[in-house]
Scaffold this motif. Structure first.
Motif, PDB file in Angstrom:
ATOM      1  N   ALA A 199       8.288 -33.704 -12.258  1.00 37.07           N
ATOM      2  CA  ALA A 199       7.648 -34.794 -12.994  1.00 37.07           C
ATOM      3  C   ALA A 199       7.541 -34.517 -14.492  1.00 37.07           C
ATOM      4  N   ASN A 200       7.925 -33.297 -14.913  1.00 36.72           N
ATOM      5  CA  ASN A 200       7.828 -32.900 -16.317  1.00 36.72           C
ATOM      6  C   ASN A 200       6.399 -32.999 -16.829  1.00 36.72           C
ATOM      7  N   ARG A 201       5.481 -32.405 -16.070  1.00 35.42           N
ATOM      8  CA  ARG A 201       4.075 -32.382 -16.479  1.00 35.42           C
ATOM      9  C   ARG A 201       3.672 -31.031 -17.079  1.00 35.42           C
ATOM     10  N   LEU A 202       4.334 -29.932 -16.654  1.00 35.41           N
ATOM     11  CA  LEU A 202       3.893 -28.591 -17.049  1.00 35.41           C
ATOM     12  C   LEU A 202       5.084 -27.771 -17.521  1.00 35.41           C
ATOM     13  N   LYS A 203       4.886 -27.085 -18.657  1.00 37.84           N
ATOM     14  CA  LYS A 203       5.938 -26.254 -19.224  1.00 37.84           C
ATOM     15  C   LYS A 203       5.554 -24.779 -19.200  1.00 37.84           C
ATOM     16  N   ALA A 204       6.577 -23.927 -19.039  1.00 41.25           N
ATOM     17  CA  ALA A 204       6.412 -22.500 -19.311  1.00 41.25           C
ATOM     18  C   ALA A 204       6.623 -22.305 -20.808  1.00 41.25           C
ATOM     19  N   PRO A 205       5.698 -21.643 -21.499  1.00 40.64           N
ATOM     20  CA  PRO A 205       5.840 -21.492 -22.951  1.00 40.64           C
ATOM     21  C   PRO A 205       7.024 -20.608 -23.322  1.00 40.64           C
ATOM     22  N   GLY A 206       7.620 -20.888 -24.472  1.00 39.67           N
ATOM     23  CA  GLY A 206       8.711 -20.070 -24.970  1.00 39.67           C
ATOM     24  C   GLY A 206       8.196 -18.814 -25.657  1.00 39.67           C
ATOM     25  N   TYR A 207       9.128 -18.024 -26.181  1.00 35.45           N
ATOM     26  CA  TYR A 207       8.724 -16.781 -26.857  1.00 35.45           C
ATOM     27  C   TYR A 207       9.836 -16.316 -27.786  1.00 35.45           C
ATOM     28  N   THR A 208       9.467 -15.412 -28.688  1.00 29.95           N
ATOM     29  CA  THR A 208      10.410 -14.729 -29.574  1.00 29.95           C
ATOM     30  C   THR A 208      10.113 -13.245 -29.526  1.00 29.95           C
ATOM     31  N   LEU A 209      11.143 -12.430 -29.289  1.00 26.94           N
ATOM     32  CA  LEU A 209      10.975 -10.983 -29.186  1.00 26.94           C
ATOM     33  C   LEU A 209      11.799 -10.280 -30.251  1.00 26.94           C
ATOM     34  N   LEU A 210      11.276  -9.155 -30.719  1.00 25.67           N
ATOM     35  CA  LEU A 210      11.988  -8.282 -31.655  1.00 25.67           C
ATOM     36  C   LEU A 210      12.176  -6.924 -31.004  1.00 25.67           C
ATOM     37  N   ASN A 211      13.431  -6.449 -30.971  1.00 27.05           N
ATOM     38  CA  ASN A 211      13.755  -5.123 -30.455  1.00 27.05           C
ATOM     39  C   ASN A 211      14.449  -4.313 -31.539  1.00 27.05           C
ATOM     40  N   LEU A 212      14.204  -3.006 -31.578  1.00 28.70           N
ATOM     41  CA  LEU A 212      14.835  -2.099 -32.534  1.00 28.70           C
ATOM     42  C   LEU A 212      15.479  -0.941 -31.785  1.00 28.70           C
ATOM     43  N   GLU A 213      16.668  -0.507 -32.281  1.00 24.96           N
ATOM     44  CA  GLU A 213      17.377   0.604 -31.637  1.00 24.96           C
ATOM     45  C   GLU A 213      18.060   1.456 -32.687  1.00 24.96           C
ATOM     46  N   VAL A 214      18.039   2.783 -32.469  1.00 32.30           N
ATOM     47  CA  VAL A 214      18.748   3.742 -33.313  1.00 32.30           C
ATOM     48  C   VAL A 214      19.502   4.695 -32.401  1.00 32.30           C
ATOM     49  N   HIS A 215      20.764   5.005 -32.750  1.00 34.49           N
ATOM     50  CA  HIS A 215      21.554   5.934 -31.945  1.00 34.49           C
ATOM     51  C   HIS A 215      22.375   6.840 -32.858  1.00 34.49           C
TER      52      HIS A 215
END
Length: 763
Positions: free
Chosen positions: A674-690
């Motif tokens: 019915a498009n009554r309820l949404k799962a909220p979105g998100y933004t993630l930050l990841n860092l990597e060093v090798h």
């Protein structure tokens, strides 16, 4: 089911719309590729990296294809298949039931599922990893064992057969010749995670052997999510003669994982990681619970936390495959393949425990030929395949005694499914800059099972057997046109089709909501149109974009059957449309002054709506029907973006030092029809060093190390959410969002900030 998969080893994710001739297991053999816009005698030296499903068939010419190479995922923690596919346009993923049960979706194929890989065909080194009932899981994938992954997007049943509704994925393991010795490694980090692994590899023109083994364990970041998973993976190629090759494949995985329950949105907001819930059964405290029959048969129930009940998954998967490849001559190759696949499950994931073996067998034979028609290259493929699944499963009530103690049996099922298919494809390079592809595939399927239901009371017990049998025949034609006006541009368009039959579990609850025969179900089908372009103006920039529009009929959905129904039943939604755009970019912005810098971008827009679907909702006294036409299909993420900013020092004192910053954005999405309820979105930050020490450092060159921080900002986000059912209130109106926020069984939280490191040494 079909065939085809093999692709060039690419150092970056890219769209591949050129046609590639049949790929075999002849290592380092020259392959002649007649590309539009080039002379027919052009010869390109390529390294063959795999083969396809029914053998080493042809690359799906005209089909939108993206790949990720080991350079994209080999320098990081590699906990699951999500780390392999995150940079691939058109691919999204959610958390399934277990630490490595990642639900991969191509253009939203499995976004509506809470576990496994659905509506796609999955292969590994050309061997099938999807069983005949359309079930595949990602638990057995440890990224450390792989060289790359190729994703073929869009309806693809012409060559891949049943269930290839949104395409196919082929995982390519590393080659022994590339490893050339022994590698030992360890990953370690937050929440008690340890992964110890070893890879042994040797190879030459006569043979190639890769042996991989790993053991990974951890406590998890949600209560009752500790796990221990072991994986073994072997691939052996032997050249029997100049014209004959044998390829042996073996995969074994044991998953021992405890499992938390999914939450409602309100529970997630109150207590996303379910802390302090071991002995609690209070929804108000944000703690999930299950209601278990006290005596395991009937009567009173007791609410328990998943940890106290002992919920989990304790499964084994074993796959053994053998392929023989024979060259009749330099233009014609014959492939014959056999695969045995056993999936044995023991899953107390709810108030019932589900156990049983699923044994499957797959055989296929195909021929590829290169010829000339009107002086132009004509590539022909034809093949047949047969696969068979037999299963015997039981469900038992779980008792509130801890350790997932089994009570009485509640049901048992015995059944089978087999698919007999044939497929054919022609690819004709009819002009210097053009080639056209036509193909036709078909599958005849037999699905049958008997389900026995058990009922108990204080004085009696009873059982009832229901038998269902259904036959399906589906055809899937396709056509594609590829135009290469210059070395910088490739344009392609394709019309593809696909089909997916119901599975045996869909056949036992009727539209009236009672146990019985539901064999009127039709196969779901789709017709998809792709229009794409690849632009490579220089060695410093690659851009690939494809727009798609897909028309679905008879999608399989679950809905209420009305008042006093024993459960939901599977229904064919008459019509829906899936449309969107996939975009991939790789750019070296400063090749002269910052030679080691790169930007990688992948973006997916996926808009899916019902165009003809009426859903019935019920409460204890009445039922009402509601049109869903024009509504967004729940579970489908409309926007998914991954951007990486990478740098690897190419020379000088710091040669071999590198890393990246990664931003992932996931849009909000609907959870209900019915498009009554949404799962909220998100933004993630990841860092990597090798650091990969250069060869000039001698022994140190054999050592690799990395460190990584995931979710740097420590965001609380939803990693996976299954769809929820709309509710009919006593006044006959649909429930609003505030009510649906209390619907349990949906949400798993994603990981809070986590730190990982790893070392690998080569001998």
């Amino acid at each position: 089911m079909a065939a085809l998969v093999a692709a060039l080893a690419t150092p970056h994710a890219r769209a591949e719309t050129q046609h590639i001739p049949p790929l075999t297991e002849r290592e380092h053999a020259p392959v002649h590729t007649h590309r539009p816009g080039k002379a027919a005698n052009t010869t390109e030296q390529i390294l063959v990296t795999g083969s396809n499903r029914a053998s080493a068939l042809t690359h799906p010419a005209g089909q939108t294809t993206f790949s990720a190479d080991r350079r994209d995922f080999g320098n990081q923690v590699g906990q699951s298949v999500a780390d392999m596919v995150v940079t691939i346009p058109g691919v999204t993923f959610t958390q399934g039931n277990g630490p490595r049960d990642t639900n991969i979706s191509i253009r939203g194929s499995g976004d509506r599922q809470s576990w496994g890989l659905k509506n796609i065909q999955v292969l590994e080194d050309g061997f099938p990893m999807t069983q005949p009932d359309g079930t595949a899981r990602a638990d057995l994938i440890d990224p450390h064992a792989y060289q790359g992954v190729d994703v073929f997007e869009g309806p693809a049943s012409t060559l891949y057969g049943n269930y290839a509704m949104n395409g196919a994925i082929n995982f390519r393991t590393r080659k022994g010749a590339d490893i050339h010795g022994l590698e030992l490694g360890s990953d370690f980090g937050s929440f008690g995670m340890f992964n110890n692994y070893a890879t042994l590899g040797f190879g030459n023109r006569h043979y190639d052997l890769m042996i991989f083994g790993s053991d990974v364990r951890g406590n998890g970041f949600i209560a009752n999510s500790r796990y221990n998973t072991s994986t073994e993976n072997i691939r052996l190629r032997v050249n029997l003669s100049a014209t004959d090759r044998l390829i042996l494949k073996f995969v074994n995985n044991v998953t021992d994982a405890f499992l938390p329950a999914r939450l409602s949105l309100n529970q997630y907001r109150a207590n996303p990681y379910q802390q302090g819930c071991a002995q609690a059964a209070s929804a108000a405290a944000g703690c999930a619970s299950v209601n278990l029959l006290v005596n395991g048969r009937y009567g009173a129930k007791e609410a328990m936390s998943p940890e106290a009940a002992g919920l989990g998954r304790f499964d084994r998967r074993t796959v053994v495959g053998l392929r023989w490849e024979h060259d009749f001559n330099s233009q014609t190759t014959w492939h014959n393949q056999f695969t045995y696949d056993q999936r044995h499950i023991d899953q107390p994931t709810s108030p019932t425990v589900y156990v049983g073996p699923y044994n499957s067998y797959a055989v296929s034979s195909d021929i590829t030929n290169h010829a000339q028609l009107a002086g132009r290259t004509l590539e022909t493929f034809g093949g047949v395949n047969f696969d068979y699944l037999d299963f015997g499963s039981q469900t038992y009530n779980v008792m509130p005694l801890g350790g997932a103690t089994r009570g009485a049996m509640s049901s048992q099922s015995y059944g089978h499914q087999w698919n007999l298919g044939a497929r054919f494809q022609e690819d004709w390079h009819f002009a210097p800059d053009w080639h056209a592809v036509v193909g036709l595939g078909g599958t005849y399927s037999d699905i049958g099972a008997t389900e026995t239901l058990y009922a108990y009371s204080a004085t009696t017990s009873s059982q009832r057997a229901i038998t269902a049998n259904r036959f399906y025949f589906n055809l899937a034609p396709e056509g594609a046109l590829i135009y290469t006006p210059s070395k910088d541009w490739t344009l392609h368009t394709r019309v593809g089709t696909a089909y997916g039959t119901p599975s045996s579990s869909n056949l036992f609850i009727t539209p009236q909501g009672q146990y019985g025969n539901n064999t009127q179900l039709q196969s779901q089908t789709s017709v998809g149109i792709d229009l794409g372009a690849d632009w490579h103006p220089s060695s410093n920039i690659n851009i690939q974009a494809t727009g798609f529009y897909e028309f679905y009929k008879n999608e399989l959905v679950s809905q209420s059957a009305g008042i006093n129904a024993v459960g939901s039943y599977t229904f064919n939604a008459p019509a829906s449309e899936h449309r969107g755009v996939v975009l991939g970019v790789e750019w070296k912005p400063l090749p002269q002054t910052l030679a080691g810098g790169r930007v990688k971008l992948s973006y997916t827009y996926d808009n899916q709506i019902y165009t003809n679907y009426t859903e019935t909702l019920s409460n204890t006294t009445l039922s009402r029907s509601f049109s869903r036409a024009g509504n967004y299909i729940p579970g489908v993420v409309p926007n998914f973006l991954n951007a990486r900013f990478l740098y690897d020092q190419p020379d000088g004192l710091l040669e071999g030092l590198g890393g990246y910053a990664e931003v992932t954005w996931r849009d909000s999405y609907w959870l209900d029809n019915a498009n009554r309820l949404k799962a909220p979105g998100y933004t993630l930050l990841n860092l990597e060093v090798h650091y990969n020490p250069p060869a000039r450092l001698g022994w140190a060159h054999r050592l690799h190390w990395y460190c990584e921080v995931q979710n740097v900002a420590n965001q609380t986000y939803i990693a996976g959410a299954s769809n929820i059912s709309d509710k009919l209130q006593s006044n006959g109106q649909q429930a609003d969002a505030a009510t649906l926020m209390n619907s349990t069984g949906s949400i798993y939280a994603g990981s809070p900030r986590a730190y990982f490191g790893g070392v690998r040494v080569r001998f």
